[in-house]
Design a protein around this motif. Structure first.
Motif, PDB file in Angstrom:
ATOM      1  N   ASP A 149       0.837  -1.193   0.000  1.00  0.00           N
ATOM      2  CA  ASP A 149       0.000   0.000   0.000  1.00  0.00           C
ATOM      3  C   ASP A 149       0.876   1.248   0.000  1.00  0.00           C
ATOM      4  OD1 ASP A 149      -2.430   1.306  -0.156  1.00  0.00           O
ATOM      5  OD2 ASP A 149      -2.849   1.163   1.985  1.00  0.00           O
ATOM      6  N   ARG A 150       0.991   1.954   1.103  1.00  0.00           N
ATOM      7  CA  ARG A 150       1.753   3.209   1.182  1.00  0.00           C
ATOM      8  C   ARG A 150       3.210   3.011   1.573  1.00  0.00           C
ATOM      9  NH1 ARG A 150      -1.684   7.812   2.234  1.00  0.00           N
ATOM     10  NH2 ARG A 150      -3.845   7.153   2.227  1.00  0.00           N
ATOM     11  N   VAL A 151       3.577   1.820   1.972  1.00  0.00           N
ATOM     12  CA  VAL A 151       4.913   1.572   2.510  1.00  0.00           C
ATOM     13  C   VAL A 151       5.772   0.887   1.448  1.00  0.00           C
ATOM     14  CG1 VAL A 151       6.224   0.532   4.375  1.00  0.00           C
ATOM     15  CG2 VAL A 151       3.888   1.326   4.803  1.00  0.00           C
ATOM     16  N   ASN A 152       6.892   1.522   1.102  1.00  0.00           N
ATOM     17  CA  ASN A 152       7.770   1.016   0.054  1.00  0.00           C
ATOM     18  C   ASN A 152       8.886   0.135   0.594  1.00  0.00           C
ATOM     19  OD1 ASN A 152       6.465   2.383  -2.123  1.00  0.00           O
ATOM     20  ND2 ASN A 152       7.418   4.282  -1.416  1.00  0.00           N
ATOM     21  N   VAL A 153       9.427  -0.679  -0.270  1.00  0.00           N
ATOM     22  CA  VAL A 153      10.554  -1.536   0.075  1.00  0.00           C
ATOM     23  C   VAL A 153      11.680  -0.685   0.663  1.00  0.00           C
ATOM     24  CG1 VAL A 153      12.354  -3.034  -0.874  1.00  0.00           C
ATOM     25  CG2 VAL A 153      10.003  -3.266  -1.657  1.00  0.00           C
ATOM     26  N   GLY A 154      12.251  -1.141   1.754  1.00  0.00           N
ATOM     27  CA  GLY A 154      13.360  -0.442   2.400  1.00  0.00           C
ATOM     28  C   GLY A 154      12.946   0.458   3.543  1.00  0.00           C
ATOM     29  N   CYS A 155      11.659   0.807   3.632  1.00  0.00           N
ATOM     30  CA  CYS A 155      11.199   1.634   4.756  1.00  0.00           C
ATOM     31  C   CYS A 155      11.435   0.877   6.061  1.00  0.00           C
ATOM     32  CB  CYS A 155       9.720   1.964   4.622  1.00  0.00           C
ATOM     33  SG  CYS A 155       9.340   3.173   3.360  1.00  0.00           S
ATOM     34  N   ARG A 156      11.862   1.604   7.073  1.00  0.00           N
ATOM     35  CA  ARG A 156      12.122   1.007   8.384  1.00  0.00           C
ATOM     36  C   ARG A 156      11.200   1.618   9.420  1.00  0.00           C
ATOM     37  NH1 ARG A 156      18.165  -0.229   9.325  1.00  0.00           N
ATOM     38  NH2 ARG A 156      18.811  -0.858   7.252  1.00  0.00           N
ATOM     39  N   GLY A 157      10.893   0.828  10.414  1.00  0.00           N
ATOM     40  CA  GLY A 157      10.036   1.334  11.467  1.00  0.00           C
ATOM     41  C   GLY A 157      10.067   0.455  12.696  1.00  0.00           C
ATOM     42  N   THR A 158       9.239   0.818  13.665  1.00  0.00           N
ATOM     43  CA  THR A 158       9.142   0.098  14.933  1.00  0.00           C
ATOM     44  C   THR A 158       7.716  -0.406  15.105  1.00  0.00           C
ATOM     45  OG1 THR A 158      10.819   1.545  15.888  1.00  0.00           O
ATOM     46  CG2 THR A 158       9.449   0.296  17.431  1.00  0.00           C
ATOM     47  N   VAL A 159       7.589  -1.678  15.445  1.00  0.00           N
ATOM     48  CA  VAL A 159       6.272  -2.283  15.647  1.00  0.00           C
ATOM     49  C   VAL A 159       5.679  -1.745  16.950  1.00  0.00           C
ATOM     50  CG1 VAL A 159       5.029  -4.447  16.039  1.00  0.00           C
ATOM     51  CG2 VAL A 159       6.909  -4.366  14.382  1.00  0.00           C
ATOM     52  N   LEU A 160       4.465  -1.189  16.858  1.00  0.00           N
ATOM     53  CA  LEU A 160       3.778  -0.673  18.041  1.00  0.00           C
ATOM     54  C   LEU A 160       2.572  -1.518  18.422  1.00  0.00           C
ATOM     55  CD1 LEU A 160       3.843   3.192  17.397  1.00  0.00           C
ATOM     56  CD2 LEU A 160       5.507   1.756  18.603  1.00  0.00           C
ATOM     57  N   VAL A 161       2.024  -2.273  17.455  1.00  0.00           N
ATOM     58  CA  VAL A 161       0.838  -3.094  17.713  1.00  0.00           C
ATOM     59  C   VAL A 161       0.990  -4.414  16.969  1.00  0.00           C
ATOM     60  CG1 VAL A 161      -1.677  -3.231  17.570  1.00  0.00           C
ATOM     61  CG2 VAL A 161      -0.581  -1.000  17.775  1.00  0.00           C
ATOM     62  N   VAL A 162       0.677  -5.509  17.653  1.00  0.00           N
ATOM     63  CA  VAL A 162       0.604  -6.819  17.008  1.00  0.00           C
ATOM     64  C   VAL A 162      -0.848  -7.252  17.035  1.00  0.00           C
ATOM     65  CG1 VAL A 162       1.329  -9.230  17.085  1.00  0.00           C
ATOM     66  CG2 VAL A 162       2.956  -7.429  17.693  1.00  0.00           C
ATOM     67  N   ASN A 163      -1.403  -7.511  15.853  1.00  0.00           N
ATOM     68  CA  ASN A 163      -2.819  -7.852  15.727  1.00  0.00           C
ATOM     69  C   ASN A 163      -2.926  -9.132  14.896  1.00  0.00           C
ATOM     70  OD1 ASN A 163      -5.576  -7.608  15.935  1.00  0.00           O
ATOM     71  ND2 ASN A 163      -5.751  -6.137  14.274  1.00  0.00           N
ATOM     72  N   GLU A 164      -2.476 -10.233  15.451  1.00  0.00           N
ATOM     73  CA  GLU A 164      -2.404 -11.491  14.717  1.00  0.00           C
ATOM     74  C   GLU A 164      -3.766 -11.940  14.211  1.00  0.00           C
ATOM     75  OE1 GLU A 164      -0.317 -14.383  17.026  1.00  0.00           O
ATOM     76  OE2 GLU A 164       1.338 -13.019  17.386  1.00  0.00           O
ATOM     77  N   GLY A 165      -3.759 -12.493  13.001  1.00  0.00           N
ATOM     78  CA  GLY A 165      -4.961 -13.059  12.426  1.00  0.00           C
ATOM     79  C   GLY A 165      -5.863 -12.071  11.717  1.00  0.00           C
ATOM     80  N   SER A 166      -5.427 -10.835  11.554  1.00  0.00           N
ATOM     81  CA  SER A 166      -6.290  -9.819  10.937  1.00  0.00           C
ATOM     82  C   SER A 166      -6.012  -9.606   9.457  1.00  0.00           C
ATOM     83  CB  SER A 166      -6.125  -8.488  11.662  1.00  0.00           C
ATOM     84  OG  SER A 166      -4.851  -7.938  11.367  1.00  0.00           O
TER      85      SER A 166
END
Length: 91
Positions: free
Chosen positions: A16-33
């Motif tokens: 979607d809006r996030v391109n290859v190589g973008c880095r970030g920090t996981v703030l939420v884990v929403n498994e199964g969604s």
């Protein structure tokens, strides 16, 4: 893949809006969604703020298939300098 809140990730396949190589920090884990991780991206991705969890336009949900966990390496200043995904790929 075992990714948890607080882990640093890199986008390995444009999502979607996030391109290859973008880095970030996981703030939420929403498994199964289908959109498993709420990530605060370093760059403005034109997103949202993950319900007030991060800077506006830096938050976006991504699928587990589109990110890799970055290794936990940092330089003396504490900045993440690693360019290797957990599978050994250089990003």
């Amino acid at each position: 893949m075992n990714i948890e809140v607080g882990d640093r990730v890199v986008c390995t396949k444009t999502y979607d809006r996030v391109n290859v190589g973008c880095r970030g920090t996981v703030l939420v884990v929403n498994e199964g969604s289908g959109e498993d991780y709420g990530v605060s991206w370093e760059d403005d991705v034109g997103g949202h703020n993950l319900d007030g969890r991060c800077k506006n336009k830096h938050g976006w949900w991504v699928s587990i298939d589109n990110v890799e966990k970055l290794d936990d390496e940092a330089d003396e200043t504490g900045n993440d300098t690693d360019t290797t995904a957990s599978d050994g790929a250089v990003v």
